[in-house]
Design an enzyme around this catalytic site. Structure first.
Site, PDB file in Angstrom:
ATOM      1  N   GLU A 155      54.039 109.170 -99.060  1.00  0.00           N
ATOM      2  CA  GLU A 155      53.989 110.208-100.089  1.00  0.00           C
ATOM      3  C   GLU A 155      55.005 109.970-101.198  1.00  0.00           C
ATOM      4  O   GLU A 155      54.745 110.324-102.354  1.00  0.00           O
ATOM      5  CB  GLU A 155      54.201 111.596 -99.473  1.00  0.00           C
ATOM      6  CG  GLU A 155      53.065 112.096 -98.609  1.00  0.00           C
ATOM      7  CD  GLU A 155      53.156 111.652 -97.155  1.00  0.00           C
ATOM      8  OE1 GLU A 155      52.286 112.025 -96.349  1.00  0.00           O
ATOM      9  OE2 GLU A 155      54.119 110.920 -96.826  1.00  0.00           O
ATOM     10  N   PHE A 173      52.961 124.052 -86.488  1.00  0.00           N
ATOM     11  CA  PHE A 173      53.017 122.594 -86.578  1.00  0.00           C
ATOM     12  C   PHE A 173      52.888 122.157 -88.032  1.00  0.00           C
ATOM     13  O   PHE A 173      51.993 122.579 -88.750  1.00  0.00           O
ATOM     14  CB  PHE A 173      51.895 121.982 -85.731  1.00  0.00           C
ATOM     15  CG  PHE A 173      51.809 120.486 -85.825  1.00  0.00           C
ATOM     16  CD1 PHE A 173      52.817 119.681 -85.305  1.00  0.00           C
ATOM     17  CD2 PHE A 173      50.731 119.869 -86.448  1.00  0.00           C
ATOM     18  CE1 PHE A 173      52.750 118.301 -85.389  1.00  0.00           C
ATOM     19  CE2 PHE A 173      50.644 118.496 -86.542  1.00  0.00           C
ATOM     20  CZ  PHE A 173      51.660 117.706 -86.004  1.00  0.00           C
ATOM     21  N   GLN A 174      53.794 121.309 -88.474  1.00  0.00           N
ATOM     22  CA  GLN A 174      53.844 120.773 -89.832  1.00  0.00           C
ATOM     23  C   GLN A 174      53.911 121.875 -90.888  1.00  0.00           C
ATOM     24  O   GLN A 174      53.373 121.742 -91.985  1.00  0.00           O
ATOM     25  CB  GLN A 174      52.657 119.838 -90.094  1.00  0.00           C
ATOM     26  CG  GLN A 174      52.753 118.530 -89.306  1.00  0.00           C
ATOM     27  CD  GLN A 174      51.785 117.470 -89.772  1.00  0.00           C
ATOM     28  OE1 GLN A 174      50.754 117.763 -90.342  1.00  0.00           O
ATOM     29  NE2 GLN A 174      52.126 116.209 -89.521  1.00  0.00           N
ATOM     30  N   LYS A 176      45.381 125.933 -95.728  1.00  0.00           N
ATOM     31  CA  LYS A 176      44.138 125.272 -95.327  1.00  0.00           C
ATOM     32  C   LYS A 176      42.969 126.244 -95.278  1.00  0.00           C
ATOM     33  O   LYS A 176      41.847 125.895 -95.667  1.00  0.00           O
ATOM     34  CB  LYS A 176      44.312 124.593 -93.970  1.00  0.00           C
ATOM     35  CG  LYS A 176      43.083 123.791 -93.544  1.00  0.00           C
ATOM     36  CD  LYS A 176      43.329 122.930 -92.328  1.00  0.00           C
ATOM     37  CE  LYS A 176      42.100 122.085 -91.998  1.00  0.00           C
ATOM     38  NZ  LYS A 176      42.334 121.184 -90.850  1.00  0.00           N
ATOM     39  N   MET A 219      74.694  96.876-108.026  1.00  0.00           N
ATOM     40  CA  MET A 219      75.483  97.703-108.926  1.00  0.00           C
ATOM     41  C   MET A 219      76.708  98.275-108.222  1.00  0.00           C
ATOM     42  O   MET A 219      77.789  98.367-108.815  1.00  0.00           O
ATOM     43  CB  MET A 219      74.626  98.836-109.503  1.00  0.00           C
ATOM     44  CG  MET A 219      75.338  99.642-110.585  1.00  0.00           C
ATOM     45  SD  MET A 219      75.826  98.654-112.016  1.00  0.00           S
ATOM     46  CE  MET A 219      74.309  98.632-112.957  1.00  0.00           C
TER      47      MET A 219
END
Length: 685
Positions: A147, A209-210, A259, A571
């Site tokens: 993602e 969940f999630q 959902k 750097m």
């Protein structure tokens, strides 16, 4: 409250983003439960009726120009926000045919002219993916492998086109993986709409969940965000989100959709009225002639003016070029503004700031008039604020009033989009037939240009990274789209790849996100398939999103990867060499048991990007000798598909010039490297 520009008493962009969210929330109060259904199906069908001819190209559906290019009044913006023209779009559903919320969402994207999204499926977003597979306009989904990769790809798409980038993720870890990209887009003013799935409404707040509180997590790093609790809100929310993302100072907007809302059946109303009154009232009106006359009067009295142009000028490049041609004023660019004025022009002073050109910083330090166009006086540009442009009167034109006077006081402050402001100013100059004489100023700058060019060691013992970038620029005629990660390679690319056009330079400026380069190149390649797209990256940045090599192969995206590999976090190593006695604080990225730069044995290079690419079915090669570099670059450019070139160089190389953090022009470091850390070679001007 102001959503358009993150305008707030607190100058922090993150806090300002909260103010933006509050403004939109206030403007939309009372409508979050959804618009009441109409009673007559015939009435709904009449409102939704459009021409009967179908289209297959999503780019035909809506204008692609950014709202920030226009000079509209607040009422005109209101009208434009409420009704985005869709020309001859035809839905795959009948006017009064119920369809799932996910189908409504995808059609809303189609009506916005979206032709490409970057989406990774999951349990809470799979309904959206099912609908995407049935898209009437065949919206393309580029399936990134993480993602964070997809949100950076959406940024790359937006940065190289000026259009809104779209990414989609599932709930929980999918949504949280977008966080860095959202913050990056906010700080770099990138128009983006991020869509996330969420657990069903009845499960919100139960630690399902999630489940993560996506809206709360992203509140301070988005321009605005939505939690859609009613399926009938989807058309309005999508319309508002695209308008907010691309109007005013652009930025990311997030839409979180449970959902079960995606699964609900509904007949959408495609003419929702967008009524963001608080937001719209703060959009800038076109600048007035008296305002710009003040600027012209200051210019007439100036002997040593300089233009300081930033990312706000990317869509005003023609107007900026005309202004410079009319006046003969030298112009320097920020990191985000590279390309808005041709680097090949003699009046270009190239980049200013911490690793900018000495002659650009000299011009700022010596100027009596600083014309700050579309900039925010970032600390990497100014160093010590009190000493920055201390001799100059300052004209600051910006679309975000929160930036005006935030860091430096402006003697002439103009709240406006740069494009109409420069059009007005150019018109005044032409009308008055004004002439300017900077005959003493330009030679003084050129003395510094000759004395302190962007220079480097001309050795044949090893590949000098600055030379490698210059050669790449020469072999691509400076016309490639270039993305970068963050670090030394980023600064060398900014210094030595000369951009003559805007939107060919993609980098993470404000947040400085390592791992940005490859995904951003993927987004650019998807958006502009006919262009040569090159990711100039460092070994440390590249490995952070190395999984996107799979995306290159699977999507057949011909991104070229030019890896400047020194086996270190370059750097940070440079700062260790300069300020910490070369003590290594976990900045070595190679194998712990052997170091390539000691053994000179290619078998000791770690990780082996060539072998990794083989596993992803991406051709790759490594080059360690200067004489082999040109032919290797040519093979990379000639290959019809993705290709990686691993360019080895010593970790002792430093990015110069360098103004230490919080320093002034007089503190500029112009010599030395990591080979003499005991001396530091910290010579100043």
């Amino acid at each position: 409250a102001l959503g358009a520009y993150r305008h707030t008493g607190n100058s922090s962009p993150m806090s300002a983003a909260m103010s933006a969210a509050s403004a939109v929330a206030f403007a939309t109060a009372g409508r979050t439960a959804g618009r009441p259904r109409t009673n007559a199906k015939a009435s709904r069908a009449a409102r939704n009726s459009v021409a009967t001819a179908a289209v297959s190209d999503a780019s035909q559906l809506a204008p692609t120009s950014m709202f920030t290019e226009t000079a509209l009044t607040a009422q005109q913006m209101q009208d434009l926000a409420s009704q985005r023209p869709v020309h001859n779009f035809v839905s795959r559903f009948g006017d009064d045919e119920p369809r799932k919320g996910a189908d409504i969402l995808v059609e809303a994207l189609e009506r916005e002219g979206v032709d490409c999204v970057f989406a990774y499926p999951g349990g809470a977003s799979m309904e959206i993916h099912q609908s995407l597979t049935k898209s009437k306009t065949q919206i393309r989904n580029v399936l990134c492998r993480h993602e964070q990769g997809e949100v950076f790809a959406a940024e790359g798409y937006a940065k190289c086109t000026g259009k809104v980038g779209v990414c989609i993720a599932t709930s929980g870890p999918g949504a949280t993986n977008l966080v860095t990209g959202l913050a990056d887009a906010l700080l770099d003013s990138v128009p983006m709409v991020a869509i996330t799935g969420q657990v069903p409404r009845r499960m919100i707040g139960t630690d399902a969940f999630q489940e993560t509180p996506t809206v709360e997590i992203t509140r301070q790093i988005t321009k605005h965000n939505y939690l859609v609790m009613n399926v009938e809100d989807i058309p309005r929310v999508v319309r508002e989100a695209f308008f907010l993302a691309s109007s005013g100072r652009p930025g990311p907007v997030l839409i979180d959709i449970p959902k079960d809302v995606q699964q609900l059946m509904s007949v959408p109303y495609w003419g929702p009225k967008v009524s963001l009154n608080g937001y719209l009232s703060r959009l800038p009106n076109p600048p007035t002639n008296p305002q710009m006359q003040q600027v012209l009067d200051m210019l007439k009295n100036s002997k040593r003016p300089v233009v300081y142009a930033g990312g706000g000028c990317l869509d005003a490049a023609p107007e900026l070029k005309e202004f410079i041609e009319l006046t003969g004023i030298p112009v320097t660019n920020t990191l985000m503004g590279l390309g808005c004025y041709p680097a090949s022009d003699p009046l270009s002073l190239h980049m200013l700031g911490m690793h900018g050109a000495v002659y650009a910083n000299y011009a700022i330090d010596s100027a009596d008039l600083l014309l700050a166009f579309g900039v925010r006086f970032d600390d990497r540009v100014t160093g010590k604020l009190e000493a920055f442009a201390a001799r100059a009167s300052i004209v600051h034109i910006d679309i975000d009033p929160a930036e005006i006077g935030k860091n430096k006081h402006a003697h002439a402050a103009i709240f406006s989009n740069i494009k109409p402001a420069l059009r007005t100013l150019n018109g005044l100059i032409r009308g008055e037939k004004a002439t300017f004489d900077f005959s003493e100023w330009l030679p003084a700058i050129n003395v510094q240009r000759a004395k302190f060019p962007f220079s480097y060691s001309n050795t044949s013992d090893y590949i000098v990274p600055q030379y490698a970038v210059e050669l790449l620029c020469k072999m691509t005629d400076g016309k490639a789209i270039v993305s970068t990660g963050v670090g030394q390679h980023q600064m060398w690319a900014a210094q030595h790849y000369k951009f003559d056009e805007p939107r060919n330079w993609l980098t993470s400026g404000g947040l400085g996100s390592m791992g940005f380069g490859l995904p951003a190149a993927i987004g650019a390649c998807a958006a502009r398939p006919d262009a040569v797209v090159i990711d100039i990256d460092g070994d440390g940045s590249f490995v952070m999103n190395i999984q996107e090599l799979a995306t290159l192969h699977a999507e057949n995206l011909p991104v070229k990867m030019f890896i400047l590999n020194n086996q270190h976090l370059g750097m940070v190593v440079q700062w260790e060499d300069r300020f910490y006695g070369a003590n290594r604080g976990h900045t070595y990225l190679g194998s712990p048991d052997v170091e390539y730069h000691t053994t000179k044995n290619e078998a000791d290079i770690f990780p082996d990007f060539v072998k990794i690419c083989e596993g992803f079915r991406v051709p790759a090669e490594r080059v360690v000798r200067k004489e082999d570099l040109g032919p290797a670059i040519q093979r990379m450019l000639d290959h019809d598909g993705p290709y990686l070139l691993d360019v080895m160089f010593p970790h002792q190389e430093h990015v110069l010039p360098m103004v230490p953090g919080g320093g002034t022009f007089k503190d500029t470091i112009t010599t030395g490297d990591g080979r003499t850390p005991e001396l530091k070679d910290m010579n100043t001007l």
